[in-house]
Design a protein around this motif. Sequence first.
Motif, PDB file in Angstrom:
ATOM      1  N   GLU A 156       4.578  -2.527 -11.052  1.00 39.04           N
ATOM      2  CA  GLU A 156       3.633  -1.520 -11.566  1.00 39.04           C
ATOM      3  C   GLU A 156       2.749  -1.036 -10.413  1.00 39.04           C
ATOM      4  N   GLN A 157       1.933   0.009 -10.703  1.00 38.74           N
ATOM      5  CA  GLN A 157       1.018   0.524  -9.690  1.00 38.74           C
ATOM      6  C   GLN A 157      -0.425   0.246 -10.105  1.00 38.74           C
ATOM      7  N   GLY A 158      -1.281   0.130  -9.110  1.00 35.79           N
ATOM      8  CA  GLY A 158      -2.695  -0.092  -9.352  1.00 35.79           C
ATOM      9  C   GLY A 158      -3.521   0.564  -8.263  1.00 35.79           C
ATOM     10  N   LYS A 159      -4.824   0.507  -8.423  1.00 38.51           N
ATOM     11  CA  LYS A 159      -5.755   1.062  -7.430  1.00 38.51           C
ATOM     12  C   LYS A 159      -6.658  -0.062  -6.927  1.00 38.51           C
ATOM     13  N   ARG A 160      -7.000   0.005  -5.652  1.00 37.37           N
ATOM     14  CA  ARG A 160      -7.900  -0.955  -5.043  1.00 37.37           C
ATOM     15  C   ARG A 160      -8.964  -0.196  -4.254  1.00 37.37           C
ATOM     16  N   GLU A 161     -10.205  -0.563  -4.477  1.00 40.44           N
ATOM     17  CA  GLU A 161     -11.314  -0.035  -3.675  1.00 40.44           C
ATOM     18  C   GLU A 161     -11.582  -1.059  -2.583  1.00 40.44           C
ATOM     19  N   VAL A 162     -11.501  -0.614  -1.326  1.00 38.14           N
ATOM     20  CA  VAL A 162     -11.613  -1.530  -0.197  1.00 38.14           C
ATOM     21  C   VAL A 162     -12.736  -1.080   0.729  1.00 38.14           C
TER      22      VAL A 162
ATOM     23  N   THR B 296       0.849  -1.191   0.000  1.00 37.48           N
ATOM     24  CA  THR B 296       0.000   0.000   0.000  1.00 37.48           C
ATOM     25  C   THR B 296       0.884   1.241   0.000  1.00 37.48           C
ATOM     26  N   ILE B 297       0.631   2.108  -0.967  1.00 40.19           N
ATOM     27  CA  ILE B 297       1.406   3.340  -1.103  1.00 40.19           C
ATOM     28  C   ILE B 297       0.644   4.526  -0.507  1.00 40.19           C
ATOM     29  N   LYS B 298      -0.646   4.559  -0.773  1.00 35.11           N
ATOM     30  CA  LYS B 298      -1.461   5.698  -0.353  1.00 35.11           C
ATOM     31  C   LYS B 298      -2.889   5.219  -0.108  1.00 35.11           C
ATOM     32  N   ILE B 299      -3.545   5.801   0.902  1.00 33.48           N
ATOM     33  CA  ILE B 299      -4.941   5.475   1.207  1.00 33.48           C
ATOM     34  C   ILE B 299      -5.758   6.759   1.181  1.00 33.48           C
ATOM     35  N   ASP B 300      -6.812   6.770   0.378  1.00 33.54           N
ATOM     36  CA  ASP B 300      -7.739   7.901   0.328  1.00 33.54           C
ATOM     37  C   ASP B 300      -9.089   7.459   0.873  1.00 33.54           C
ATOM     38  N   PRO B 301      -9.466   7.925   2.083  1.00 30.56           N
ATOM     39  CA  PRO B 301     -10.801   7.614   2.603  1.00 30.56           C
ATOM     40  C   PRO B 301     -11.867   8.269   1.715  1.00 30.56           C
ATOM     41  N   VAL B 302     -12.899   7.520   1.361  1.00 35.33           N
ATOM     42  CA  VAL B 302     -13.949   8.024   0.479  1.00 35.33           C
ATOM     43  C   VAL B 302     -15.244   8.219   1.251  1.00 35.33           C
ATOM     44  N   PHE B 303     -15.564   7.257   2.129  1.00 28.83           N
ATOM     45  CA  PHE B 303     -16.849   7.271   2.829  1.00 28.83           C
ATOM     46  C   PHE B 303     -16.691   6.607   4.182  1.00 28.83           C
ATOM     47  N   LYS B 304     -17.270   7.222   5.214  1.00 25.84           N
ATOM     48  CA  LYS B 304     -17.294   6.636   6.555  1.00 25.84           C
ATOM     49  C   LYS B 304     -18.759   6.553   6.957  1.00 25.84           C
ATOM     50  N   GLY B 305     -19.277   5.340   7.046  1.00 28.90           N
ATOM     51  CA  GLY B 305     -20.695   5.157   7.329  1.00 28.90           C
ATOM     52  C   GLY B 305     -20.963   4.482   8.652  1.00 28.90           C
ATOM     53  N   LYS B 306     -22.241   4.186   8.867  1.00 26.50           N
ATOM     54  CA  LYS B 306     -22.685   3.525  10.093  1.00 26.50           C
ATOM     55  C   LYS B 306     -22.265   2.054  10.100  1.00 26.50           C
ATOM     56  N   ILE B 307     -22.233   1.424   8.925  1.00 26.00           N
ATOM     57  CA  ILE B 307     -21.918   0.005   8.824  1.00 26.00           C
ATOM     58  C   ILE B 307     -20.589  -0.239   8.127  1.00 26.00           C
ATOM     59  N   ILE B 308     -20.300   0.511   7.083  1.00 29.39           N
ATOM     60  CA  ILE B 308     -19.072   0.287   6.307  1.00 29.39           C
ATOM     61  C   ILE B 308     -18.285   1.575   6.125  1.00 29.39           C
ATOM     62  N   ASP B 309     -17.005   1.398   5.841  1.00 28.15           N
ATOM     63  CA  ASP B 309     -16.133   2.491   5.414  1.00 28.15           C
ATOM     64  C   ASP B 309     -15.543   2.076   4.074  1.00 28.15           C
ATOM     65  N   LEU B 310     -15.337   3.051   3.198  1.00 29.87           N
ATOM     66  CA  LEU B 310     -14.778   2.783   1.873  1.00 29.87           C
ATOM     67  C   LEU B 310     -13.540   3.639   1.679  1.00 29.87           C
ATOM     68  N   GLU B 311     -12.494   2.998   1.140  1.00 31.51           N
ATOM     69  CA  GLU B 311     -11.284   3.750   0.818  1.00 31.51           C
ATOM     70  C   GLU B 311     -10.739   3.275  -0.522  1.00 31.51           C
ATOM     71  N   VAL B 312      -9.986   4.152  -1.176  1.00 29.94           N
ATOM     72  CA  VAL B 312      -9.274   3.801  -2.397  1.00 29.94           C
ATOM     73  C   VAL B 312      -7.798   3.771  -2.047  1.00 29.94           C
ATOM     74  N   GLN B 313      -7.155   2.664  -2.393  1.00 31.51           N
ATOM     75  CA  GLN B 313      -5.735   2.495  -2.088  1.00 31.51           C
ATOM     76  C   GLN B 313      -4.927   2.469  -3.383  1.00 31.51           C
ATOM     77  N   ASP B 314      -3.821   3.216  -3.379  1.00 33.79           N
ATOM     78  CA  ASP B 314      -2.826   3.089  -4.439  1.00 33.79           C
ATOM     79  C   ASP B 314      -1.871   2.006  -3.959  1.00 33.79           C
ATOM     80  N   VAL B 315      -1.601   1.030  -4.819  1.00 37.28           N
ATOM     81  CA  VAL B 315      -0.747  -0.093  -4.424  1.00 37.28           C
ATOM     82  C   VAL B 315       0.358  -0.327  -5.443  1.00 37.28           C
ATOM     83  N   GLU B 316       1.438  -0.905  -4.937  1.00 33.35           N
ATOM     84  CA  GLU B 316       2.496  -1.377  -5.818  1.00 33.35           C
ATOM     85  C   GLU B 316       2.252  -2.860  -6.036  1.00 33.35           C
TER      86      GLU B 316
END
Length: 179
Positions: A34-40, A9-29
Motif C-alpha cells: 500500500e501507499q502512505g505519506k510521511r512528514e519528515v 520513497t516514491i516522491k518527496i515534496d519539500p514544504v519548508f526550508k528554514g534556518k534550523i530545520i527542513d520539512l518534507e512530505v514523502q509518498d512511500v510504498e
Amino acid sequence: MSRKLFEKTIKIDPVFKGKIIDLEVQDVELPNGEQGKREVVHHPGAVAVICVTDSEKMVLVKQYRKALEKAIAEIPAGKLEKGEDPRLCAQRELEEETGIKAAYMKEVASFYTSPGFADELVHVYEAADLSTGEVHTDEDEFVERIDVTLEEAKNMIKTGEIHDAKTMYAVQYWEMMKK
C-alpha cells in the motif's frame, strides 16, 4: 534490511526550508504494498554536554523555549554546523553558554530525539579538565547558568523545571557514575 520493515520513497515534496530545520512530505510504498505519506523533519544534529564541576555540581543553563512558552533548565547544548566535528562543537557550546572550557570531551552516547518524524541525532559528551573561559552566547540567545547538586537536579525533574530528555538522561548518567 528486511523488506517487511522497509518503506520505499516514491516522491518527496519539500514544504519548508528554514534556518534550523527542513520539512518534507514523502509518498512511500509500505511493506504491504500500500501507499502512505510521511512528514519528515531534517535537522543537522546537535551536541549536549554533561559538565560536573569539582564541587560536584552539574552545570545547567536556563533559557526560555518559545515552543514550550516557558523557561526550562538544560545541559549546555547546541546545533551542529554542516560538517562540524561534534566534539569541537561540544567544547564551543560549553564555553559559549557557561564560560567553562573543557580540555577533554568523552563521548557518552548519541540518540535520535524523535525518530518517528525527525532525523536529528544528538551527540552527548562528558566534559573534563575544566578551566575558566568566557561566556559569549549568540546574539539571539539568552541563558542563565545554574549549578546544581544531584539532589537538586532530581527535584527539578519532579517539578518540571528540567523537562527535556537530554537533561534527564544527563542526570541519570551522573547518578549512575556516582555509584
